[in-house]
Scaffold this motif. Sequence first.
Motif, PDB file in Angstrom:
ATOM      1  N   GLU A   6       0.731  -1.097   0.119  1.00 42.50           N
ATOM      2  CA  GLU A   6       0.006  -0.083  -0.049  1.00 42.50           C
ATOM      3  C   GLU A   6       0.847   1.205  -0.108  1.00 42.50           C
ATOM      4  N   GLN A   7       1.933   1.230   0.504  1.00 43.91           N
ATOM      5  CA  GLN A   7       2.721   2.321   0.906  1.00 43.91           C
ATOM      6  C   GLN A   7       3.452   2.702  -0.547  1.00 43.91           C
ATOM      7  N   ARG A   8       4.033   1.638  -1.174  1.00 43.42           N
ATOM      8  CA  ARG A   8       4.388   1.697  -2.443  1.00 43.42           C
ATOM      9  C   ARG A   8       3.405   2.051  -3.429  1.00 43.42           C
ATOM     10  N   ALA A   9       2.378   1.686  -3.339  1.00 44.30           N
ATOM     11  CA  ALA A   9       1.160   2.244  -4.364  1.00 44.30           C
ATOM     12  C   ALA A   9       0.870   3.722  -4.240  1.00 44.30           C
ATOM     13  N   GLU A  10       0.837   4.024  -3.014  1.00 37.23           N
ATOM     14  CA  GLU A  10       0.630   5.424  -2.696  1.00 37.23           C
ATOM     15  C   GLU A  10       1.692   6.447  -3.084  1.00 37.23           C
ATOM     16  N   LEU A  11       3.214   5.960  -3.023  1.00 36.37           N
ATOM     17  CA  LEU A  11       4.234   6.681  -3.475  1.00 36.37           C
ATOM     18  C   LEU A  11       3.990   6.662  -5.027  1.00 36.37           C
ATOM     19  N   LEU A  12       3.901   5.394  -5.691  1.00 37.57           N
ATOM     20  CA  LEU A  12       3.690   5.801  -7.122  1.00 37.57           C
ATOM     21  C   LEU A  12       2.566   6.387  -7.474  1.00 37.57           C
ATOM     22  N   SER A  13       1.656   6.372  -7.033  1.00 38.24           N
ATOM     23  CA  SER A  13       0.592   7.478  -7.302  1.00 38.24           C
ATOM     24  C   SER A  13       0.919   8.969  -7.289  1.00 38.24           C
ATOM     25  N   GLN A  14       1.637   9.161  -6.028  1.00 35.34           N
ATOM     26  CA  GLN A  14       2.204  10.625  -5.984  1.00 35.34           C
ATOM     27  C   GLN A  14       3.166  10.924  -7.073  1.00 35.34           C
ATOM     28  N   ILE A  15       3.996  10.091  -7.402  1.00 34.92           N
ATOM     29  CA  ILE A  15       4.970  10.648  -8.559  1.00 34.92           C
ATOM     30  C   ILE A  15       4.237  10.655  -9.762  1.00 34.92           C
ATOM     31  N   LEU A  16       3.162   9.996 -10.055  1.00 36.70           N
ATOM     32  CA  LEU A  16       2.615   9.781 -11.488  1.00 36.70           C
ATOM     33  C   LEU A  16       1.553  11.288 -11.354  1.00 36.70           C
ATOM     34  N   ASP A  17       1.244  11.614 -10.224  1.00 39.15           N
ATOM     35  CA  ASP A  17       0.305  12.884 -10.013  1.00 39.15           C
ATOM     36  C   ASP A  17       1.262  14.020 -10.136  1.00 39.15           C
ATOM     37  N   ALA A  18       2.516  14.122  -9.672  1.00 40.60           N
ATOM     38  CA  ALA A  18       3.372  15.106  -9.715  1.00 40.60           C
ATOM     39  C   ALA A  18       3.955  15.437 -11.202  1.00 40.60           C
ATOM     40  N   THR A  19       3.587  14.413 -12.299  1.00 43.38           N
ATOM     41  CA  THR A  19       4.195  14.732 -13.718  1.00 43.38           C
ATOM     42  C   THR A  19       3.157  15.764 -14.501  1.00 43.38           C
ATOM     43  N   GLU A  20       3.747  16.296 -15.413  1.00 40.13           N
ATOM     44  CA  GLU A  20       2.806  17.342 -16.267  1.00 40.13           C
ATOM     45  C   GLU A  20       2.400  16.251 -17.367  1.00 40.13           C
ATOM     46  N   SER A  21       2.643  15.121 -17.615  1.00 43.81           N
ATOM     47  CA  SER A  21       2.161  14.094 -18.439  1.00 43.81           C
ATOM     48  C   SER A  21       0.677  13.718 -18.073  1.00 43.81           C
ATOM     49  N   LEU A  22      -0.066  13.503 -19.150  1.00 37.64           N
ATOM     50  CA  LEU A  22      -1.559  12.740 -18.872  1.00 37.64           C
ATOM     51  C   LEU A  22      -1.078  11.377 -18.845  1.00 37.64           C
ATOM     52  N   ILE A  23      -1.708  10.657 -17.781  1.00 43.45           N
ATOM     53  CA  ILE A  23      -1.141   9.184 -17.636  1.00 43.45           C
ATOM     54  C   ILE A  23      -2.389   8.454 -17.216  1.00 43.45           C
ATOM     55  N   TRP A  24      -2.772   7.168 -17.998  1.00 43.62           N
ATOM     56  CA  TRP A  24      -3.967   6.560 -17.324  1.00 43.62           C
ATOM     57  C   TRP A  24      -3.502   5.212 -17.770  1.00 43.62           C
ATOM     58  N   ALA A  25      -4.372   4.243 -17.226  1.00 41.62           N
ATOM     59  CA  ALA A  25      -4.538   2.659 -17.437  1.00 41.62           C
ATOM     60  C   ALA A  25      -5.763   2.229 -17.625  1.00 41.62           C
ATOM     61  N   ILE A  26      -5.799   1.445 -18.923  1.00 42.49           N
ATOM     62  CA  ILE A  26      -7.338   1.108 -19.331  1.00 42.49           C
ATOM     63  C   ILE A  26      -7.129  -0.388 -19.539  1.00 42.49           C
ATOM     64  N   ASP A  27      -8.217  -1.055 -18.872  1.00 38.69           N
ATOM     65  CA  ASP A  27      -8.165  -2.559 -19.161  1.00 38.69           C
ATOM     66  C   ASP A  27      -8.593  -2.812 -20.664  1.00 38.69           C
TER      67      ASP A  27
END
Length: 95
Positions: A6-27
């Motif tokens: 959970e801590q790793r997932a939160e850290l990754l989310s924070q990193i992805l939120d900090a970028t200027e790029s639009l990032i998404w994941a789709i099934d």
Amino acid sequence: MSTTTEQRAELLSQILDATESLIWAIDPVSYEILFFNQRAREHFGEGEGRRCYAVLHGLDAPCASCKNPVLTDGRTWDFESRVSGFYASSDPAKN
């Protein structure tokens, strides 16, 4: 100190939120948006749990040129939208 999943997932989310790029994941099978980073939410609104073709393209069904089938057989693809101007580079998710 050991970190939890959970801590790793939160850290990754924070990193992805900090970028200027639009990032998404789709099934690639259900077309469900699994993740939008902050920049994508600002651009498209809340999309998680909804279908990509509705949120990203305003359609009621998958795009005629959808590349999701390409991702399910292991290939990658690049795309630039003439409508919104965004560029996407996609790779199949690894389990």
